[in-house]
Design a protein around this motif. Structure first.
Motif, short mmCIF file in Angstrom:
data_model
loop_
_atom_site.label_atom_id
_atom_site.label_comp_id
_atom_site.label_asym_id
_atom_site.label_seq_id
_atom_site.Cartn_x
_atom_site.Cartn_y
_atom_site.Cartn_z
N LEU A 1 0.82 -1.22 0.00
CA LEU A 1 0.00 0.00 0.00
C LEU A 1 0.85 1.26 0.00
O LEU A 1 0.61 2.20 -0.78
N ALA A 2 1.86 1.29 0.88
CA ALA A 2 2.70 2.48 0.97
C ALA A 2 3.50 2.69 -0.31
O ALA A 2 3.66 3.83 -0.78
N SER A 3 4.02 1.62 -0.88
CA SER A 3 4.80 1.74 -2.12
C SER A 3 3.95 2.27 -3.26
O SER A 3 4.39 3.13 -4.03
N LEU A 4 2.73 1.75 -3.38
CA LEU A 4 1.86 2.20 -4.46
C LEU A 4 1.45 3.65 -4.26
O LEU A 4 1.45 4.45 -5.22
N ALA A 5 1.09 4.02 -3.03
CA ALA A 5 0.67 5.39 -2.77
C ALA A 5 1.78 6.38 -3.07
O ALA A 5 1.58 7.39 -3.78
N LEU A 6 2.99 6.11 -2.55
CA LEU A 6 4.10 7.03 -2.76
C LEU A 6 4.62 6.97 -4.20
O LEU A 6 4.82 8.01 -4.84
N GLY A 7 4.84 5.76 -4.72
CA GLY A 7 5.36 5.63 -6.07
C GLY A 7 4.40 6.15 -7.12
O GLY A 7 4.81 6.81 -8.08
#
Length: 477
Positions: free
Chosen positions: A148-154
């Protein structure tokens, strides 16, 4: 326990898998094929470096943490000492690579690649610890938070125009955040005084042959996109990477769910009750793996055109459909080998044999890629990958039985094949459906028809287990 842990790992790996599918849909719309190619090349290079430099630590953790559970601070301190030594080595190698790389755009990504390598290795160690300690809940929290964090930030950074670098920053941030939130307590009792040289030697002797195996296996799975980038440019590498990742990620998640739940149970059975108990557990593992992998492979092949239309950006769809059959079959063969037949070498503690098998497969893959890519472009890479995985599976089946006999559930396999055939027949009239609604109908019909015949054929005693769950007062077993 296998069914219970498989259910938990289905959530722990399935939800991140859906998030990764969403990421693939987003990134193929925000990045051009050349930008995605740069991203894919960095991911491939980091994956190879991770396999060569760090995997021996993670494999040793998964194999021996149960044995050292009463001396956990010593075990983890020794593990971290090895990790820090490899971090220093990788930093020096990365500096040399950065100073020598001729292309300015890729040179700028090398530093991010090194940071990503360190974060990925740390994250992998915590995942393996959760799996080894039979704590799928923590495994799930780590995996879901990272995705989730990778998708949101990336995704945000890619939307703002940062391209491949933005996606890589997103991955790094997601990995670090997951470890900080859910795994920092595991490392409270570390001390340099706890480092055990004998244990370090044991980790090296067990893990290094497997490291060579993982590195050579990675040559099979990722050298094709590196060679495509070299021979035909980042554009071809990007198209191939998306076409490869679409079926491979889906099958990889499903097969890993079973492996994560099953392999620790087999190890515990072997360590505590002996080979007979381990073989009983392994037969259950094989049935569970095949019952998930075979229908998923057939479904991905049949539904590939609509999956590509729903998931991928327009520039990537044609290549993904063309690759789908070959990569789905290759991914199925690779998963059956890695998650079942290779266990003979690991449980029999003869992991050096895996190195020779992987070397043969890597050699076949490189030769075929160098021959076929100039002639057939991305399809040549797919053919080379399939031939390499097939040869590796045959060798693993032939040689592994010398060291640890794995049960082959022939009758159950035939029943799984029959249920999968029925699923294919049920899907055939629906192949013309398009769009998200059409794909939802196709998936629903496929799951229901397959699940129904799993019960009809009583695969893995599923009908009896369901009856006992619904009518506990009339239990039959």
């Amino acid at each position: 326990m296998l069914l219970q842990h498989s259910a938990l790992y289905t959530l722990a790996r399935g939800l991140p898998g859906l998030i990764n599918f969403t990421a693939l849909a987003i990134y193929t719309r925000l990045l051009a094929p050349e930008e995605y190619g740069h991203y894919a090349l960095v991911i491939a290079a980091v994956g190879l470096a991770n396999a060569v430099l760090f995997q021996w630590l993670n494999l040793g953790l998964l194999r021996y943490l149960a044995r050292y559970r009463d001396r956990k601070p010593i075990f983890l301190s020794t593990l971290v000492a090895g990790y820090l030594a490899v971090v220093i080595l990788s930093a020096m190698l990365g500096l040399v690579l950065w100073s020598c790389w001729p292309e300015a755009e890729m040179r700028a990504l090398i530093g991010l690649g090194i940071l990503f390598l360190w974060a990925q290795a740390l994250f992998d160690a915590n995942l393996q610890m959760a799996a080894s300690q039979l704590t799928p809940q923590r495994y799930g929290l780590l995996a879901i938070t990272k995705s989730l964090a990778s998708l949101a930030l990336g995704g945000t950074l890619a939307w703002w125009g940062f391209g491949a670098a933005g996606v890589l920053w997103g991955l790094i941030g997601g990995l670090i955040l997951a470890v900080v939130l859910w795994a920092r307590e595991e490392w409270r009792h570390l001390s340099p005084h706890h480092v055990d040289k004998g244990l370090m030697g044991q980790l090296l002797s067990y893990g290094l042959p497997l490291t060579a195996t993982f590195a050579l296996t990675f040559v099979v799975s990722s050298s094709d996109r590196l060679l495509l980038g070299w021979l035909q440019g980042s554009h071809s590498a990007g198209l191939y990477a998306v076409g490869y990742d679409l079926p491979n990620q889906a099958l990889g998640v499903l097969m890993m769910v079973v492996h994560l739940a099953a392999y620790p149970l087999a190890v515990h059975a072997l360590e505590q009750k002996g080979r007979g108990a381990a073989q009983v557990q392994l037969k259950k593992n094989a049935i569970g793996l095949l019952s998930i992998a075979l229908p998923a492979t057939v479904g991905l092949v049949l539904l590939a055109p609509n999956i590509a239309q729903v998931v991928l950006g327009a520039e990537f769809r044609k290549a993904a459909v063309a690759l789908s059959f070959w990569i789905a079959i290759a991914s199925f063969l690779a998963g059956i080998k890695a998650y079942y037949f290779d266990l003979a070498f690991q449980l029999g503690q003869r992991t050096i044999v895996q190195v020779w098998i992987a070397l043969v497969a890597a050699t076949i893959n490189l030769i075929l890629n160098l021959w076929l890519i100039p002639k057939l472009s991305i399809m040549g890479a797919a053919y080379g990958t399939l031939c390499a995985y097939l040869s590796a599976l045959v060798l693993s089946m032939m040689l592994g039985r010398r060291y640890f006999k794995l049960p082959i559930p022939g009758y159950e396999s035939l029943k799984i094949l029959g249920a999968t055939f029925v699923m294919g027949l049920a899907l055939w009239p629906l192949l013309s459906l398009e769009g998200l609604m059409g794909l939802s109908i196709q998936v629903f019909v496929g799951m229901v028809s397959y699940g129904l015949f799993v019960l009809v054929f009583n695969i893995a005693d599923s009908r009896i287990l369901l009856f006992n769950r619904l009518f506990p007062e009339r239990r039959t077993i």
